[in-house]
Design an enzyme around this catalytic site. Sequence first.
Site, mmCIF file in Angstrom:
data_model
loop_
_atom_site.group_PDB
_atom_site.id
_atom_site.type_symbol
_atom_site.label_atom_id
_atom_site.label_comp_id
_atom_site.label_asym_id
_atom_site.label_seq_id
_atom_site.Cartn_x
_atom_site.Cartn_y
_atom_site.Cartn_z
ATOM 1 N N SER A 152 0.873 -1.179 0.000
ATOM 2 C CA SER A 152 0.000 0.000 0.000
ATOM 3 C C SER A 152 0.906 1.223 0.000
ATOM 4 O O SER A 152 2.066 1.138 0.427
ATOM 5 C CB SER A 152 -0.851 0.001 1.272
ATOM 6 O OG SER A 152 -1.365 1.294 1.530
ATOM 7 N N TYR A 165 -2.530 -1.032 10.436
ATOM 8 C CA TYR A 165 -2.481 -1.224 8.977
ATOM 9 C C TYR A 165 -1.155 -0.722 8.398
ATOM 10 O O TYR A 165 -0.473 -1.434 7.654
ATOM 11 C CB TYR A 165 -3.657 -0.492 8.327
ATOM 12 C CG TYR A 165 -3.782 -0.719 6.830
ATOM 13 C CD1 TYR A 165 -4.390 -1.864 6.338
ATOM 14 C CD2 TYR A 165 -3.288 0.214 5.921
ATOM 15 C CE1 TYR A 165 -4.509 -2.073 4.958
ATOM 16 C CE2 TYR A 165 -3.408 0.011 4.547
ATOM 17 C CZ TYR A 165 -4.019 -1.134 4.075
ATOM 18 O OH TYR A 165 -4.134 -1.338 2.717
#
Length: 267
Positions: A152, A165
Amino acid sequence: MKSQRLKGQSAIVTGSSSGIGMAVAIELASEGAKVAINYSSSEKDAYEVVKTIEKDGGEAIAIKADVSREGDVKDMFKKTIATFGTVDILVNNAGIQKDASITEMTLEEWKLVLDINLTGQFLCSREAIKEYRKRGFTQNSCALGKIICMSSVHEIIPWSGHVNYSSSKGGVSMFMKSMAQEVGRDKIRVNAIAPGAIKTRINKATWETKEAEQKVLELIPYNRLGNTKDVAKVAVWLASDDSDYVHGTTIFVDGGMALYPGFVDNG
Ligand code: NAD
């Protein structure tokens, strides 16, 4: 008619009953790969993906496995190898968010995200590497095998309210590079993709209203949200011999989100 760059190869795409994983699985199949559609809970959706691939003349199976469980991952590889003969491509795509401010975040929320987003990639990659080494080279690819890790932009962009995350994706970055260094001599090619804001259910809140979408567009110099095909096309390229000299790198598919967009008007 596609160029069939992955003809004769087989792939496992984790978490491919929805979103980016689903698009990657369909795109790999359209290039000739046989694909295992991994899901953890949405059986119906996984079989829909299988049907879509078969309708297009491709081959696919659905396999239930929680990527954070060692036994499930081993079984998923066994089933795939029993069906397709081997595995040539692994796409470590499964991932979740469990958002909370740091003081509100429970240990369970921290662990769950790390277990699925990072440990899951370790467990699947380990099985893939064992299979690649055991099988040896085939005529279908210059590489012994390929691993693509879904990271990401938050592997480099800190993200307040999401420490679990962003830590997991920062971990994916170093996991991918260390693994690439370790297995490169075997001709196992390892890379990552770092998507920015891609329209899927994981980030629905950021695009479901016009106001929300406008806010996120301020973070994207290229001024559009991404779609799952934007990522899937890069995954196919990374899985194919067209990228044979690309190893240990992360490709950002983010419309420039990682370019410090706050500086766009002179900072
Ligand atoms: P998504 O929720 O549609 O996909 C995630 C998939 O992972 C789902 O199919 C889910 O069922 C599966 N999954 C969850 N836990 C699992 C487990 N324990 N075992 C197996 N599968 C499991 O969302 P998405 O946006 O398609 O996300 C796919 C990947 O892309 C994730 O790793 C996510 O972090 C990453 N990503 C997405 C974006 C984005 O903007 N959408 C941006 C950056 C990174």
